[in-house]
Motif scaffolding. Structure first.
Motif, mmCIF file in Angstrom:
data_model
loop_
_atom_site.group_PDB
_atom_site.id
_atom_site.type_symbol
_atom_site.label_atom_id
_atom_site.label_comp_id
_atom_site.label_asym_id
_atom_site.label_seq_id
_atom_site.Cartn_x
_atom_site.Cartn_y
_atom_site.Cartn_z
ATOM 1 N N LEU A 186 0.822 -1.204 0.000
ATOM 2 C CA LEU A 186 0.000 0.000 0.000
ATOM 3 C C LEU A 186 0.858 1.256 0.000
ATOM 4 O O LEU A 186 1.941 1.286 0.585
ATOM 5 C CB LEU A 186 -0.909 0.040 1.234
ATOM 6 N N ALA A 207 0.616 5.038 1.412
ATOM 7 C CA ALA A 207 -0.156 5.789 2.409
ATOM 8 C C ALA A 207 0.297 7.241 2.449
ATOM 9 O O ALA A 207 1.486 7.542 2.307
ATOM 10 C CB ALA A 207 0.008 5.157 3.788
ATOM 11 N N SER A 237 -5.262 12.274 9.582
ATOM 12 C CA SER A 237 -5.978 11.523 8.560
ATOM 13 C C SER A 237 -4.996 10.633 7.808
ATOM 14 O O SER A 237 -3.783 10.846 7.850
ATOM 15 C CB SER A 237 -6.688 12.462 7.583
ATOM 16 N N VAL A 238 -5.559 9.617 7.137
ATOM 17 C CA VAL A 238 -4.757 8.681 6.356
ATOM 18 C C VAL A 238 -5.503 8.374 5.060
ATOM 19 O O VAL A 238 -6.720 8.146 5.072
ATOM 20 C CB VAL A 238 -4.510 7.356 7.113
ATOM 21 N N SER A 239 -4.787 8.406 3.966
ATOM 22 C CA SER A 239 -5.337 7.879 2.715
ATOM 23 C C SER A 239 -4.484 6.694 2.287
ATOM 24 O O SER A 239 -3.258 6.729 2.413
ATOM 25 C CB SER A 239 -5.358 8.952 1.625
ATOM 26 N N LEU A 240 -5.140 5.639 1.804
ATOM 27 C CA LEU A 240 -4.459 4.402 1.415
ATOM 28 C C LEU A 240 -4.786 4.059 -0.029
ATOM 29 O O LEU A 240 -5.946 4.129 -0.444
ATOM 30 C CB LEU A 240 -4.896 3.241 2.333
ATOM 31 N N SER A 244 -10.902 -1.348 1.299
ATOM 32 C CA SER A 244 -11.676 -0.341 2.031
ATOM 33 C C SER A 244 -12.017 -0.787 3.445
ATOM 34 O O SER A 244 -12.042 0.035 4.374
ATOM 35 C CB SER A 244 -12.954 -0.002 1.263
ATOM 36 N N LYS A 258 -9.062 -0.121 6.291
ATOM 37 C CA LYS A 258 -8.552 1.191 6.707
ATOM 38 C C LYS A 258 -8.610 1.392 8.217
ATOM 39 O O LYS A 258 -7.612 1.854 8.827
ATOM 40 C CB LYS A 258 -9.310 2.298 5.983
ATOM 41 N N PHE A 284 -5.659 -0.369 9.814
ATOM 42 C CA PHE A 284 -4.364 0.271 9.564
ATOM 43 C C PHE A 284 -4.220 1.539 10.406
ATOM 44 O O PHE A 284 -3.129 1.855 10.887
ATOM 45 C CB PHE A 284 -4.191 0.575 8.077
ATOM 46 N N ILE A 285 -5.313 2.280 10.567
ATOM 47 C CA ILE A 285 -5.259 3.472 11.427
ATOM 48 C C ILE A 285 -4.895 3.071 12.850
ATOM 49 O O ILE A 285 -4.057 3.712 13.509
ATOM 50 C CB ILE A 285 -6.604 4.222 11.384
#
Length: 459
Positions: free
Chosen positions: A366, A368, A391-394, A407, A410, A413-414
């Motif tokens: 991934l 990130a 915030s995190v985008s993957l 999806s 997430k 992973f956070i």
């Protein structure tokens, strides 16, 4: 008076134009009240001025008059005591700085009037005024001229032990002091300024370690100048990685906001701070076992990943223990917005298993983008950053077993990043970004203001 050519003495320079456009990671403005506090501490409160006065001895002198027109001779006149002086500072735009020191002196000596020898005691007020000018700046050397030093003798009280003081003696003593004190006190001012210059210059030309990761060398970037309300300096910071080269930054000096009623305003620019953050947050890749010992919710993450295995996948290692590798991809970048500071941190996440034959199967690979909220404080002379996950985008880059939708993963992973990855990030940031202690101002009680691209520290 002979000009003093000193390498530095930046705080006494008054110039006609600013240094805007000079490469500068840090700028500071110091108010007249701030300069008065600095110089009063360095010159008066430290006892430096009083100490230098102790060696002052006035020359012997004689004058006509006295009893029966005999001569008055005074010898051995020396300083018995100097009372605590006061100092005031005025900034003169385009000209420099004017210092005014008021001091009460007690002198004593031997007085011979006619055939009568007595102890003479003199108590007087003296005001010393000096203009400090900086005519030019060449290759980092600031040329300083201590100009127009003069003394005004104020109230004078003179007495003899016998109590009989002829008026002529008073006039002779007053005339002698008025003529000789400037030649004695102005050299003291020169000596004191030279010593204070060395002391204060060391605060704006200093190399400070960035933990164990590198160093930053703060130094004067251009010619200081005096505006109508403050002395302004631009400092550049040369950042060098440990065992590596210098990392350039693209921050340039710019106009500072009003100083208001504070003592000092320090402006740190975003580009310069980002370089320091990048050095400070250098982390080796971290590998965490997907187990409750590493982070809570590890079992739930494992179950969620297994649930994504394609149906009938014979190569899916469902029984093998999972590991997760987190690695920074590129440098972190500090972003300053009004009332908000964040760090943008690109990272790579890999979920993999080690097979019995020693090979590795990458279940997920991934990309990130982490946005970290920054809480600012100052401790031990450093700007300390407290980090929390904003915030995190993957983005799924690859999967060797054919997983295509992440999806549902997430939240897991956070949880991993918050519990397992943020602690080493905060540990790397705990020493903080080292700041120069400009002119000795303690910044621990300073207030922060964040503007677009600039962090302001006010004291």
């Amino acid at each position: 008076m002979k000009p003093l050519k000193l390498f530095g003495m930046v705080f006494f320079c008054g110039l006609l134009s600013s240094t805007q456009g000079v490469l500068s990671g840090l700028s500071c403005a110091i108010s007249p009240r701030g300069m008065q506090q600095v110089l009063s501490s360095a010159i008066i409160q430290s006892g430096l001025f009083q100490k230098e006065l102790q060696g002052m001895t006035l020359p012997n002198f004689r004058g006509d008059g006295g009893l029966l027109n005999s001569r008055t001779i005074i010898t051995g006149l020396h300083l018995e005591r100097s009372w605590l002086p006061t100092l005031s500072v005025a900034l003169v735009p385009g000209a420099g700085m004017q210092l005014l020191i008021n001091v009460h002196l007690d002198l004593s000596g031997n007085c011979l009037v006619g055939l009568l020898s007595e102890i003479i005691l003199i108590s007087l007020e003296v005001t010393i005024t000096s203009s400090i000018k900086c005519p030019n700046f060449e290759s980092g050397a600031v040329h300083v001229i201590v100009d127009d030093c003069f003394c005004i003798v104020g109230t004078v009280k003179i007495k003899l032990l016998s109590g009989l003081l002829p008026l002529s003696v008073h006039d002779v003593v007053l005339g002698h002091l008025t003529a000789t004190l400037p030649g004695l006190l102005c050299p003291v001012i020169d000596i004191v300024f030279n010593m204070v210059n060395i002391q204060l210059l060391s605060t704006v030309d200093v190399v400070i370690p960035i933990g164990q990761k590198g160093t930053v060398h703060y130094h004067l970037a251009g010619q200081p100048f005096i505006s109508g309300s403050s002395l302004i300096m631009d400092l550049d910071g040369t950042v060098q990685q440990r065992g590596g080269g210098i990392i350039p930054h693209d921050s340039y000096s710019s106009a500072l906001p009003p100083l208001l009623d504070g003592l000092i305003l320090i402006a740190l620019r975003q580009g310069f701070l980002s370089i320091l953050v990048a050095v400070m947050l250098q982390l080796q890749p971290h590998t965490f076992p997907c187990s409750p010992e590493a982070f809570s919710g590890a079992n739930q993450m494992r179950d969620a990943i297994i649930a994504l295995f394609p149906t009938g996948c014979t190569s899916c290692p469902a029984a093998s223990p999972l590991s997760i590798r987190v690695e920074c991809e590129g440098n972190p970048h500090l972003v300053l917005e009004p009332n908000k500071a964040t760090i943008k941190l690109p990272a790579l996440l890999q979920v993999f298993v080690n097979r019995p034959d020693g090979s590795i199967t990458s279940l997920l690979f991934l990309k990130a983008a982490l946005s970290l909220n920054v809480r600012l404080s100052i401790a031990r002379g450093s700007l300390v950053l407290g980090l929390s996950l904003g915030s995190v985008s993957l983005i799924l880059k690859a999967s060797e077993i054919g997983i295509s939708d992440i999806s549902s993963l997430k939240p897991h992973f956070i949880n991993l990043l918050v519990e397992a990855y943020l602690p080493p990030l905060n540990a790397a940031a705990e020493n903080g970004i080292p700041l120069p202690q400009v002119f000795g101002f303690p910044l621990e009680r300073a207030n922060f203001q964040i503007l677009k691209g600039v962090l302001l520290i006010r004291l």
